[in-house]
Scaffold this motif. Structure first.
Motif, PDB file in Angstrom:
ATOM      1  N   PHE A  17       0.859  -1.187   0.000  1.00  0.00           N
ATOM      2  CA  PHE A  17       0.000   0.000   0.000  1.00  0.00           C
ATOM      3  C   PHE A  17       0.895   1.236   0.000  1.00  0.00           C
ATOM      4  N   HIS A  18       0.375   2.329  -0.563  1.00  0.00           N
ATOM      5  CA  HIS A  18       1.180   3.549  -0.620  1.00  0.00           C
ATOM      6  C   HIS A  18       0.279   4.742  -0.906  1.00  0.00           C
ATOM      7  N   GLY A  19       0.782   5.917  -0.647  1.00  0.00           N
ATOM      8  CA  GLY A  19       0.075   7.135  -1.011  1.00  0.00           C
ATOM      9  C   GLY A  19       0.946   8.360  -0.802  1.00  0.00           C
ATOM     10  N   PHE A  20       0.658   9.383  -1.608  1.00  0.00           N
ATOM     11  CA  PHE A  20       1.310  10.689  -1.445  1.00  0.00           C
ATOM     12  C   PHE A  20       0.207  11.656  -1.034  1.00  0.00           C
ATOM     13  N   ASN A 218       5.161  24.600   9.755  1.00  0.00           N
ATOM     14  CA  ASN A 218       4.588  23.429  10.426  1.00  0.00           C
ATOM     15  C   ASN A 218       3.699  22.591   9.503  1.00  0.00           C
ATOM     16  N   LEU A 219       3.491  23.024   8.287  1.00  0.00           N
ATOM     17  CA  LEU A 219       2.632  22.279   7.377  1.00  0.00           C
ATOM     18  C   LEU A 219       3.450  21.240   6.618  1.00  0.00           C
ATOM     19  N   ARG A 220       2.919  20.023   6.551  1.00  0.00           N
ATOM     20  CA  ARG A 220       3.615  18.966   5.836  1.00  0.00           C
ATOM     21  C   ARG A 220       2.617  18.056   5.134  1.00  0.00           C
ATOM     22  N   LEU A 221       3.056  17.518   4.011  1.00  0.00           N
ATOM     23  CA  LEU A 221       2.321  16.453   3.340  1.00  0.00           C
ATOM     24  C   LEU A 221       2.794  15.121   3.915  1.00  0.00           C
ATOM     25  N   PHE A 222       1.854  14.206   4.150  1.00  0.00           N
ATOM     26  CA  PHE A 222       2.203  12.881   4.681  1.00  0.00           C
ATOM     27  C   PHE A 222       2.219  11.874   3.526  1.00  0.00           C
ATOM     28  N   ASN A 223       3.363  11.232   3.353  1.00  0.00           N
ATOM     29  CA  ASN A 223       3.535  10.232   2.295  1.00  0.00           C
ATOM     30  C   ASN A 223       3.876   8.902   2.960  1.00  0.00           C
ATOM     31  N   PHE A 224       3.280   7.827   2.476  1.00  0.00           N
ATOM     32  CA  PHE A 224       3.435   6.551   3.210  1.00  0.00           C
ATOM     33  C   PHE A 224       3.500   5.373   2.251  1.00  0.00           C
ATOM     34  N   ILE A 225       4.239   4.357   2.700  1.00  0.00           N
ATOM     35  CA  ILE A 225       4.300   3.094   1.954  1.00  0.00           C
ATOM     36  C   ILE A 225       4.509   1.968   2.951  1.00  0.00           C
ATOM     37  N   GLY A 226       3.950   0.807   2.654  1.00  0.00           N
ATOM     38  CA  GLY A 226       4.148  -0.321   3.551  1.00  0.00           C
ATOM     39  C   GLY A 226       3.661  -1.614   2.934  1.00  0.00           C
TER      40      GLY A 226
END
Ligand SMILES: [Zn+2]
Length: 230
Positions: A17-20, A218-226
């Protein structure tokens, strides 16, 4: 649009799974998205280094690093960005993944190369079988930098392709961060056709976040993969 971008070619890998994330994808949304795959977020204290953590389990606290790699299902590896490049590496043969935070400093320190080499050491990953996924970052036409950014890249054989001098502004360049990381991946043996991209310029696209445009640190985009645990 949905709250995060994905790469269609990766959606075909059922174990992954992943997402930007866009600006509408909060830390709570991240937890909820990871939970759908039986996973929990693993965050890093990002320090613009080339440090890659290889994780067998969720770490205690917030380790200092700018990349994480794992073969363990259930860990959603997270990198936070706001103009920097989020970069994922996927070894479909060995079912291993990595998430990389590549700003100009990390790129100058060759974190993409470090991440590939870490996966090779830890998992036996062959670069030629790696997929790489580059997420949204500030585009070359929007990323004006000075000599401080250019200097560490002077000896890079790709320098001329990565830094476009701005004639009206001596000592200023447009820097193509995405191309710099693509070039580094290719030097490790990742095939150009295996380097995939999602999203455009964080500075131009109002659905995304840009440190340069939004001026809110303090603003960030959360990107994830696993790797799915469910
Ligand atoms: Zn732009």
């Amino acid at each position: 649009m949905s709250e995060f971008l994905t790469i269609p070619a990766l959606n075909g890998l059922s174990w992954l799974f992943h997402g930007f994330g866009t600006r509408h994808f909060s830390e709570n949304d991240l937890r909820a998205a990871a939970a759908e795959y039986g996973a929990g977020p693993v965050q890093l204290r990002q320090i613009h280094s080339a440090r890659v953590l290889v994780l067998d389990e969720a770490p205690a606290g917030l380790p200092e690093a700018d990349a994480a790699a794992t073969r363990r299902p259930g860990l959603a590896l997270v990198v936070k960005t706001a103009d920097c490049l989020p970069l994922f590496l996927i070894d479909a043969e060995r079912r291993a993944v990595a998430a990389v935070h590549a700003g100009w400093r990390g790129t100058a320190r060759r974190i993409a190369v470090e991440a590939v080499e870490s996966m090779t050491r830890a998992f036996g990953t062959g670069p030629a079988s790696l997929l790489a996924a580059l997420g949204p970052c500030i585009g070359g036409g929007c990323y004006e930098v000075g000599e401080d950014v250019a200097a560490p890249f002077r000896r890079d054989s790709h320098f001329a392709a990565l830094f476009a001098a701005i004639p009206a502004r001596p000592g200023k360049y447009f820097f193509d961060l995405r191309a710099a990381n693509r070039a580094q991946l290719e030097t490790t043996g990742v095939l150009p056709s295996n380097i995939l991209e999602a999203g455009g310029c964080t500075h131009c696209d109002s659905r995304l976040l840009s440190f340069r445009r939004d001026r809110r640190s303090n603003l960030r985009l959360f990107n994830f993969i696993g790797i799915r645990a469910d």
